[in-house]
Design a protein around this motif. Structure first.
Motif, PDB file in Angstrom:
ATOM      1  N   GLY A   6       3.406 -10.071   9.854  1.00  0.00           N
ATOM      2  CA  GLY A   6       3.513 -10.474   8.464  1.00  0.00           C
ATOM      3  C   GLY A   6       2.193 -10.872   7.843  1.00  0.00           C
ATOM      4  O   GLY A   6       2.101 -11.021   6.614  1.00  0.00           O
ATOM      5  N   THR A   7       1.164 -11.031   8.674  1.00  0.00           N
ATOM      6  CA  THR A   7      -0.161 -11.369   8.140  1.00  0.00           C
ATOM      7  C   THR A   7      -1.099 -10.166   8.094  1.00  0.00           C
ATOM      8  O   THR A   7      -2.260 -10.297   7.712  1.00  0.00           O
ATOM      9  N   THR A   8      -0.604  -9.003   8.459  1.00  0.00           N
ATOM     10  CA  THR A   8      -1.432  -7.792   8.448  1.00  0.00           C
ATOM     11  C   THR A   8      -1.768  -7.383   7.015  1.00  0.00           C
ATOM     12  O   THR A   8      -0.884  -7.312   6.155  1.00  0.00           O
ATOM     13  N   ARG A   9      -3.030  -7.123   6.764  1.00  0.00           N
ATOM     14  CA  ARG A   9      -3.466  -6.644   5.450  1.00  0.00           C
ATOM     15  C   ARG A   9      -3.234  -5.137   5.407  1.00  0.00           C
ATOM     16  O   ARG A   9      -3.675  -4.403   6.293  1.00  0.00           O
ATOM     17  N   VAL A  10      -2.545  -4.664   4.393  1.00  0.00           N
ATOM     18  CA  VAL A  10      -2.133  -3.269   4.312  1.00  0.00           C
ATOM     19  C   VAL A  10      -2.966  -2.532   3.270  1.00  0.00           C
ATOM     20  O   VAL A  10      -3.182  -3.023   2.157  1.00  0.00           O
ATOM     21  N   PHE A  11      -3.455  -1.353   3.666  1.00  0.00           N
ATOM     22  CA  PHE A  11      -4.138  -0.445   2.758  1.00  0.00           C
ATOM     23  C   PHE A  11      -3.386   0.885   2.772  1.00  0.00           C
ATOM     24  O   PHE A  11      -2.699   1.212   3.739  1.00  0.00           O
ATOM     25  N   ALA A  12      -3.522   1.655   1.698  1.00  0.00           N
ATOM     26  CA  ALA A  12      -2.841   2.949   1.602  1.00  0.00           C
ATOM     27  C   ALA A  12      -3.860   4.025   1.286  1.00  0.00           C
ATOM     28  O   ALA A  12      -4.974   3.750   0.832  1.00  0.00           O
ATOM     29  N   ILE A  13      -3.487   5.270   1.553  1.00  0.00           N
ATOM     30  CA  ILE A  13      -4.239   6.413   1.045  1.00  0.00           C
ATOM     31  C   ILE A  13      -3.252   7.287   0.294  1.00  0.00           C
ATOM     32  O   ILE A  13      -2.216   7.695   0.832  1.00  0.00           O
ATOM     33  N   LEU A  14      -3.539   7.539  -0.982  1.00  0.00           N
ATOM     34  CA  LEU A  14      -2.650   8.285  -1.871  1.00  0.00           C
ATOM     35  C   LEU A  14      -3.145   9.709  -2.021  1.00  0.00           C
ATOM     36  O   LEU A  14      -4.297   9.932  -2.405  1.00  0.00           O
ATOM     37  N   ALA A  15      -2.268  10.659  -1.746  1.00  0.00           N
ATOM     38  CA  ALA A  15      -2.654  12.069  -1.817  1.00  0.00           C
ATOM     39  C   ALA A  15      -1.417  12.926  -2.016  1.00  0.00           C
ATOM     40  O   ALA A  15      -0.288  12.479  -1.807  1.00  0.00           O
ATOM     41  N   ASP A  16      -1.632  14.178  -2.409  1.00  0.00           N
ATOM     42  CA  ASP A  16      -0.550  15.153  -2.518  1.00  0.00           C
ATOM     43  C   ASP A  16      -1.131  16.559  -2.373  1.00  0.00           C
ATOM     44  O   ASP A  16      -1.732  17.066  -3.328  1.00  0.00           O
ATOM     45  N   PRO A  17      -1.029  17.184  -1.180  1.00  0.00           N
ATOM     46  CA  PRO A  17      -0.340  16.705   0.025  1.00  0.00           C
ATOM     47  C   PRO A  17      -1.154  15.632   0.740  1.00  0.00           C
ATOM     48  O   PRO A  17      -2.284  15.344   0.361  1.00  0.00           O
TER      49      PRO A  17
ATOM     50  N   GLY B 274      -5.753  -2.796  -1.099  1.00  0.00           N
ATOM     51  CA  GLY B 274      -6.335  -1.711  -1.873  1.00  0.00           C
ATOM     52  C   GLY B 274      -5.885  -0.377  -1.338  1.00  0.00           C
ATOM     53  O   GLY B 274      -5.038  -0.300  -0.438  1.00  0.00           O
ATOM     54  N   PHE B 275      -6.460   0.706  -1.873  1.00  0.00           N
ATOM     55  CA  PHE B 275      -6.051   2.028  -1.416  1.00  0.00           C
ATOM     56  C   PHE B 275      -7.172   3.044  -1.638  1.00  0.00           C
ATOM     57  O   PHE B 275      -7.998   2.910  -2.533  1.00  0.00           O
ATOM     58  N   VAL B 276      -7.170   4.039  -0.761  1.00  0.00           N
ATOM     59  CA  VAL B 276      -8.048   5.198  -0.885  1.00  0.00           C
ATOM     60  C   VAL B 276      -7.319   6.232  -1.733  1.00  0.00           C
ATOM     61  O   VAL B 276      -6.089   6.337  -1.667  1.00  0.00           O
TER      62      VAL B 276
END
Length: 268
Positions: free
Chosen positions: A9-20, A68-70
């Motif tokens: 529950g303390t993990t910092r989450v980042f995303a990478i947004l793409a298509d595909p 944040g996110f890539v």
């Protein structure tokens, strides 16, 4: 030990947004770096269609554990509209490839693509200073690469885009920042240039057209990609047949990995 077992529950989450999104390589590399450096964080790939980008970004803005996110194809230009602040590089090129999130939910856009591409060239033993460059594309990644190549001291830059007006717009912005740089709107003929760069998404999907007339490539040219998957794109295959030196797309990611990691984890 499986690092996934350490997510909490303390993990910092980042995303990478793409298509595909299946082609992205940065999650593996960034997550490995986080593990090696003792960072309690994870970068997760997310496939997001262009029509859904606004809703997804606003959702991520509201998630307090998101750092944040890539951003990659095709969202680099569109995501700028959803940022609260942007770096000078983003203002210059009109695209962002990393967005950091403040604790208050504000989003801050950064562009590391151009610096990463030039760093990747140098990692591959290619010094861009003094070269004549042919650049296919005028989108977000192409703009970032064009400005970074100009900053690196290329001799001339020819931009080819299927919509010539976009190429002209890019070169007009480039001329304001680098008035001494020789520029031209190109055709599909990449001959008579030292470095040929595909900064489009053409080659990512089976059946894509080539980004330029590969039959006009010349032995001795360096042909560079920004596409990471497939590693050997149709353009690079054609370049090899023509006797060119090839430079794979993964090099751009490798050139900016440390910058991406630091920007995400330190907030810019």
């Amino acid at each position: 030990m499986d690092d996934r077992a350490a997510i909490s529950g303390t993990t910092r989450v980042f995303a990478i947004l793409a298509d595909p999104v299946a082609q992205v390589k940065s999650p593996q590399a960034v997550n490995r770096m986080a593990s090696e450096r003792g960072e309690n964080s994870v970068l997760v790939p997310m496939q997001v269609a262009p029509a859904d980008l606004a809703r997804v970004v606003e959702g991520l803005r509201a998630v307090q554990s998101i750092g944040g996110f890539v951003v990659t194809v095709p969202h680099k230009s569109a995501v700028v509209d959803y940022c609260d602040t942007v770096s000078d590089a983003v203002r210059q090129v009109g695209a962002a490839n990393v967005v950091t999130r403040s604790t208050d939910g504000r989003l801050h856009g950064h562009n590391l693509d151009g610096l990463g591409f030039v760093a990747g060239l140098r990692l591959g033993g290619i010094e861009p200073a003094g070269l004549s460059v042919y650049l296919a594309g005028a989108g977000g990644a192409a703009c970032a690469i064009a400005f970074a190549l100009a900053q690196a001291g290329v001799r001339s830059l020819t931009v080819y885009n299927r919509t010539p007006a976009k190429a002209r717009q890019l070169l007009e912005r480039l001329a304001e920042a680098y008035p001494g740089l020789a520029t031209a709107v190109g055709t599909d003929n990449p001959s008579e240039h030292d470095l040929v760069v595909n900064a489009t998404s053409l080659g990512m999907r089976e059946g894509d057209a080539l980004p330029c007339d590969a039959s006009r490539l010349e032995a001795g040219q360096v042909v560079a990609e920004i596409i990471m998957e497939p590693a050997l794109t149709p353009l690079l295959q054609a370049a090899k047949r023509q006797g060119c030196q090839t430079h794979p797309g993964v090099s751009m990611m490798e050139g900016q990995l440390e910058m991406i990691f630091q920007t995400l984890h330190r907030g810019g």
